[in-house]
Motif scaffolding. Structure first.
Motif, PDB file in Angstrom:
ATOM      1  N   LEU A  88       0.829  -1.297  -0.123  1.00 31.99           N
ATOM      2  CA  LEU A  88       0.186  -0.054   0.066  1.00 31.99           C
ATOM      3  C   LEU A  88       0.826   1.181   0.072  1.00 31.99           C
ATOM      4  O   LEU A  88       0.636   2.364  -0.818  1.00 31.99           O
ATOM      5  CB  LEU A  88      -0.873  -0.158   1.182  1.00 31.99           C
ATOM      6  CG  LEU A  88      -2.001  -1.043   1.290  1.00 31.99           C
ATOM      7  CD1 LEU A  88      -2.639  -1.023   2.447  1.00 31.99           C
ATOM      8  CD2 LEU A  88      -2.917  -0.949  -0.082  1.00 31.99           C
ATOM      9  N   ALA A  89       1.984   1.004   0.560  1.00 30.65           N
ATOM     10  CA  ALA A  89       2.725   2.459   0.941  1.00 30.65           C
ATOM     11  C   ALA A  89       3.366   2.845  -0.601  1.00 30.65           C
ATOM     12  O   ALA A  89       3.749   3.948  -0.739  1.00 30.65           O
ATOM     13  CB  ALA A  89       3.997   2.203   1.854  1.00 30.65           C
ATOM     14  N   ARG A  90       3.607   1.698  -1.476  1.00 32.29           N
ATOM     15  CA  ARG A  90       4.209   2.110  -3.024  1.00 32.29           C
ATOM     16  C   ARG A  90       2.922   2.025  -3.658  1.00 32.29           C
ATOM     17  O   ARG A  90       3.142   1.888  -5.056  1.00 32.29           O
ATOM     18  CB  ARG A  90       5.176   0.991  -3.295  1.00 32.29           C
ATOM     19  CG  ARG A  90       6.367   1.097  -2.174  1.00 32.29           C
ATOM     20  CD  ARG A  90       7.598   0.301  -2.683  1.00 32.29           C
ATOM     21  NE  ARG A  90       8.198   0.604  -4.048  1.00 32.29           N
ATOM     22  CZ  ARG A  90       9.386  -0.062  -4.586  1.00 32.29           C
ATOM     23  NH1 ARG A  90      10.056  -0.805  -3.464  1.00 32.29           N
ATOM     24  NH2 ARG A  90       9.722   0.526  -5.470  1.00 32.29           N
ATOM     25  N   GLY A  91       1.712   2.009  -3.312  1.00 32.29           N
ATOM     26  CA  GLY A  91       0.690   2.352  -4.201  1.00 32.29           C
ATOM     27  C   GLY A  91      -0.039   0.911  -4.848  1.00 32.29           C
ATOM     28  O   GLY A  91      -0.621   0.977  -5.911  1.00 32.29           O
ATOM     29  N   TYR A  92       0.429  -0.012  -4.410  1.00 33.89           N
ATOM     30  CA  TYR A  92      -0.037  -1.390  -4.969  1.00 33.89           C
ATOM     31  C   TYR A  92      -0.776  -2.020  -4.144  1.00 33.89           C
ATOM     32  O   TYR A  92      -0.984  -1.850  -2.955  1.00 33.89           O
ATOM     33  CB  TYR A  92       1.373  -2.529  -5.172  1.00 33.89           C
ATOM     34  CG  TYR A  92       2.241  -2.071  -6.397  1.00 33.89           C
ATOM     35  CD1 TYR A  92       2.131  -2.747  -7.335  1.00 33.89           C
ATOM     36  CD2 TYR A  92       3.082  -0.947  -6.202  1.00 33.89           C
ATOM     37  CE1 TYR A  92       3.113  -2.572  -8.435  1.00 33.89           C
ATOM     38  CE2 TYR A  92       3.920  -0.640  -7.212  1.00 33.89           C
ATOM     39  CZ  TYR A  92       3.902  -1.477  -8.402  1.00 33.89           C
ATOM     40  OH  TYR A  92       4.786  -1.175  -9.499  1.00 33.89           O
TER      41      TYR A  92
END
Lengths: 342, 342
Positions: A88-92
């Motif tokens: 989530l932190a890398r937008g996945y």
């Protein structure tokens, strides 16, 4: 769409995505035609263009078709939690998949890559994903020739040797092992490390192996190990519930822990700080592993020249509690008390 | 494919899927043609046929575009863990999605339905999913006219009133609140319950609201609350880190907990059993909620006539520790000691 607007496919793409150096009139014209036709570039087309879906998979394959809700185990739950945060932190988005399902889940999602926990030595899921050209990062070093993009693991041999030496130093003469029947490297390397240690110190191996995803089988194996005529005076258990199962079996046979039986198990559960007595545990640091596998996977997906090695070894931690410490004889000088009491 | 084999589309489908009553020769012919053409029914086509992908979504939408790795919070982590177990146990994959992403993750996966945690009152994600005809189950009762298939929630008003009464019974005269700025029903109902309670007992409200996904904002709000001229002598904090933030702020202002300041916060973290002093917490039972939302969602997807109500209220639990219990005056008779000591 390009034909209807009388322009090239590239012009359509640039106009609708706000890219390129197009006259405003062209851009406006393409957008009007697109609106008129109800044209919307499909997700699949966009995925083909960018080559990325923003979805990564996570699965446990070692138990194959067996139903296995792996998040019931603290290790997998903590590992999956850290993996989710990292994704989530890398937008996945993170897709947690059963290894097999009556639904065709694997075909219904365009994964950019997958994390596989504890692949077995001929893992069909890993082989198929690699065949499709998708990055695969494994939690657990791959056995044999299993091809993965990267792996993260602990040094299981060193961890097991450390535990056996710890138990021997506490007075154990015959150390037993509770292990699994699967072919993942965690089970394999831990077992061979035990067998080598036995050979080195001249002890006959005393172990029971069981299918680790079946909690009842673990209780039975613990009981069987303590019922043997060559009963061990210390046991290391590879799996989370082994500590409580061994404590229960010890009670049935009237064995006091740690006086008659020393215990260590591999677990991430805080339960073992509160058992009677508290049980020494080996932590594999699943949060660090979950974060590392996702970072390596996304680096591979994005083609980042990574600072991370593609083989990452995470240190383990032995949390020593009462169950593996023989009480000192009464004549021994007491150890100094800590300021907060014993 | 049907044209190449000279048969109907239904015959192709039946032949390749091993269904229907076809002569063996026809079945063999269709398969040979399929092999020659390299024909494989696409996943999308199969999903269209069965109407099911075996994938369900889970997301937190209340913070919209803000980056928010929600699994860092114990509530969401435990809820997601239970949701994953429930999904895997029924053969579904769980897709944990960011509410928004630079990737078009929502379009790249054929979800059968979605669990939405804490939707805000005009939630665009929920509206879009419902527009697409997908079942949506929300963790948190929907505010206003937000259309969901089912919801699971606690009775937040009753929980907050119970805590305020508990603090008042421990001697609190002015109870403060740490709350959030978002419009999800958890924040909204908890805050209005507090305001109604204040009105009923004739206390001026003393509260600070902050964006709950920002941990630093929580520390600042805790400090601000205790710096006020109308400083409360008891505080209830709606969010997980409020307990440690309030303990730190109390230390800065020389306030002893519980003597000068009574504390309760809503948290699933075991940290609060070990703080100095241990902090009373409200548990919302996220594991029960995570299991319930997935069961309701899969029931809706599979069209099962469910025994479960489509509105499910899960009881909360107040775990009373030192922080909300005023020490009894010295003249009081000591309570009996437990057999294991104090």
């Amino acid at each position: 769409m390009a034909a209807a607007a009388g322009v090239s496919i590239t012009t359509v793409s640039d106009a609708l995505n706000g890219k390129g150096r197009l006259p405003d009139a062209t851009r406006r014209h393409v957008r009007e035609v697109a609106d008129r036709l109800g044209y919307r570039p499909s997700a699949a087309a966009r995925t083909l263009r960018t080559g990325k879906s923003g979805l990564i998979g996570l699965t446990v394959t070692t138990y194959g078709d067996e139903p296995f809700t792996f998040t019931e185990f603290a290790y997998f739950a903590e590992m999956a939690r850290a993996a989710t945060s990292a994704a989530l932190a890398r937008g996945y988005a993170l897709v947690i998949l059963p290894a097999t399902s009556r639904h065709d889940v694997w075909s219904n999602v365009a994964l950019d890559g997958t994390v596989v926990i504890d692949p077995s030595d001929q893992d069909p899921v890993v082989s198929e994903l690699v065949r499709q050209g998708l990055p695969v990062v494994s939690d657990g070093r791959p056995a044999g020739s299993l091809p993965v993009t990267a792996w993260v693991d602990n040094d299981h041999e060193a961890a097991v040797l450390g535990i056996l030496d710890h138990l021997a130093a506490a007075g154990a003469r015959r150390i037993g092992l509770l292990t699994g029947t699967t072919t993942d490297t965690y089970t394999h390397l831990s077992t061979t490390a035990y067998l080598h240690w036995c050979e080195r110190v001249g002890q006959d191996p005393v172990y029971e192996a069981y299918p680790a995803h079946d909690p009842c089988a673990g209780a039975v194996a613990a009981d069987r190990l303590l019922a043997r005529p060559d009963r061990p005076d210390a046991v290391y258990g590879l799996f989370d519930p082994n500590g409580t199962d061994l404590l229960a079996a010890a009670r049935r046979y009237g064995l006091r822990v740690p006086d008659d039986l020393l215990l260590v198990c591999c677990s991430e559960s805080t339960v073992y700080a509160g058992t009677e007595p508290p049980v020494t545990t080996l932590s594999l640091k699943p949060r660090r592993i979950g974060t590392a596998v996702v970072q390596l996977l996304i680096d591979a997906i994005e083609g980042v020249d990574s600072d991370h090695p593609v083989e990452q070894v995470i240190p383990t931690e032995l949390i020593v509690r009462t169950s593996s410490q023989r009480r000192p004889p009464r004549t021994t000088v007491s150890p100094p008390r800590s300021p907060k009491g014993s």
